[in-house]
Design a protein around this motif. Structure first.
Motif, PDB file in Angstrom:
ATOM      1  N   GLY A  49      11.472  -2.228  -4.252  1.00  0.00           N
ATOM      2  CA  GLY A  49      11.601  -0.843  -3.174  1.00  0.00           C
ATOM      3  C   GLY A  49      10.838  -1.283  -1.916  1.00  0.00           C
ATOM      4  O   GLY A  49       9.700  -2.122  -1.818  1.00  0.00           O
ATOM      5  N   THR A  50      11.399  -1.602  -0.922  1.00  0.00           N
ATOM      6  CA  THR A  50      10.384  -1.514   0.394  1.00  0.00           C
ATOM      7  C   THR A  50      11.109   0.034   1.803  1.00  0.00           C
ATOM      8  O   THR A  50      11.381   0.711   1.194  1.00  0.00           O
ATOM      9  CB  THR A  50      11.747  -2.023   1.408  1.00  0.00           C
ATOM     10  N   ASP A  51       9.845   0.202   2.185  1.00  0.00           N
ATOM     11  CA  ASP A  51       9.820   1.352   3.398  1.00  0.00           C
ATOM     12  C   ASP A  51       9.631   0.460   4.892  1.00  0.00           C
ATOM     13  O   ASP A  51       8.811  -0.410   4.607  1.00  0.00           O
ATOM     14  CB  ASP A  51       8.630   2.168   2.511  1.00  0.00           C
ATOM     15  N   SER A  52       9.137   1.774   5.653  1.00  0.00           N
ATOM     16  CA  SER A  52       9.309   1.423   7.313  1.00  0.00           C
ATOM     17  C   SER A  52       7.927   1.912   7.465  1.00  0.00           C
ATOM     18  O   SER A  52       7.873   2.752   6.904  1.00  0.00           O
ATOM     19  CB  SER A  52      10.211   1.740   8.011  1.00  0.00           C
ATOM     20  N   TYR A  66       9.264   8.055  -9.860  1.00  0.00           N
ATOM     21  CA  TYR A  66       9.119   6.999  -9.769  1.00  0.00           C
ATOM     22  C   TYR A  66       7.499   6.932 -10.875  1.00  0.00           C
ATOM     23  O   TYR A  66       6.821   7.573 -11.315  1.00  0.00           O
ATOM     24  CB  TYR A  66       7.538   7.083  -8.501  1.00  0.00           C
ATOM     25  N   VAL A  67       7.209   5.864 -11.206  1.00  0.00           N
ATOM     26  CA  VAL A  67       5.347   5.740 -12.469  1.00  0.00           C
ATOM     27  C   VAL A  67       4.781   4.960 -11.859  1.00  0.00           C
ATOM     28  O   VAL A  67       4.051   5.469 -12.345  1.00  0.00           O
ATOM     29  CB  VAL A  67       6.489   5.122 -14.057  1.00  0.00           C
ATOM     30  N   ASP A  68       4.755   3.974 -11.653  1.00  0.00           N
ATOM     31  CA  ASP A  68       3.350   3.325 -11.224  1.00  0.00           C
ATOM     32  C   ASP A  68       3.312   1.891 -10.144  1.00  0.00           C
ATOM     33  O   ASP A  68       4.828   1.328 -10.119  1.00  0.00           O
ATOM     34  CB  ASP A  68       2.514   2.536 -12.054  1.00  0.00           C
ATOM     35  N   MET A  69       2.800   2.236  -9.343  1.00  0.00           N
ATOM     36  CA  MET A  69       3.029   1.056  -8.486  1.00  0.00           C
ATOM     37  C   MET A  69       2.008  -0.337  -8.677  1.00  0.00           C
ATOM     38  O   MET A  69       1.529  -0.245  -8.872  1.00  0.00           O
ATOM     39  CB  MET A  69       2.305   1.632  -6.868  1.00  0.00           C
ATOM     40  N   ILE A  70       2.858  -1.552  -8.198  1.00  0.00           N
ATOM     41  CA  ILE A  70       2.170  -2.702  -9.065  1.00  0.00           C
ATOM     42  C   ILE A  70       1.534  -4.163  -8.061  1.00  0.00           C
ATOM     43  O   ILE A  70       0.519  -4.285  -8.044  1.00  0.00           O
ATOM     44  CB  ILE A  70       2.959  -3.505  -9.495  1.00  0.00           C
ATOM     45  N   ARG A  71       2.149  -3.178  -6.722  1.00  0.00           N
ATOM     46  CA  ARG A  71       1.794  -4.834  -5.635  1.00  0.00           C
ATOM     47  C   ARG A  71       2.456  -3.568  -4.183  1.00  0.00           C
ATOM     48  O   ARG A  71       3.696  -3.034  -4.293  1.00  0.00           O
ATOM     49  CB  ARG A  71       2.469  -5.828  -5.074  1.00  0.00           C
TER      50      ARG A  71
END
Length: 94
Positions: A49-52, A66-71
């Protein structure tokens, strides 16, 4: 195996085929918890995913599910994770 088959199999193994002790709602809830745990442990599901970034904004809402952020990257560079305790130590906050 679909959810109904899984509930039937679990109920049989629990000797509760009439679901008197563990309702199908409870079984579904527990099945979902187990699936979430497996996904977290194995990291078998991934989505990009991307965000500004907005100036002076410190918090951003995460997508539902959402479960976990990897990077996290910014301008092609990977950002390193720093936990709150480490930030507090660097700032001299107990």
């Amino acid at each position: 195996m679909n959810l109904s088959s899984l509930q039937t199999e679990i109920s049989r193994k629990l000797n509760d085929t009439s679901n008197d002790r563990w309702s199908t709602t409870i079984l579904t809830s527990r099945i979902n918890l187990i699936i979430r745990d497996i996904v977290l442990r194995t990291k078998c599901l991934r989505e990009t995913g991307t965000d500004s970034i907005i100036a002076n904004q410190q918090e951003y809402a995460l997508p539902s599910g959402y479960v976990d952020m990897i990077r996290v990257t910014l301008d092609g560079k990977e950002l390193t994770y720093v936990d709150k305790k480490e930030l507090d130590m660097e700032a001299g906050i107990d």
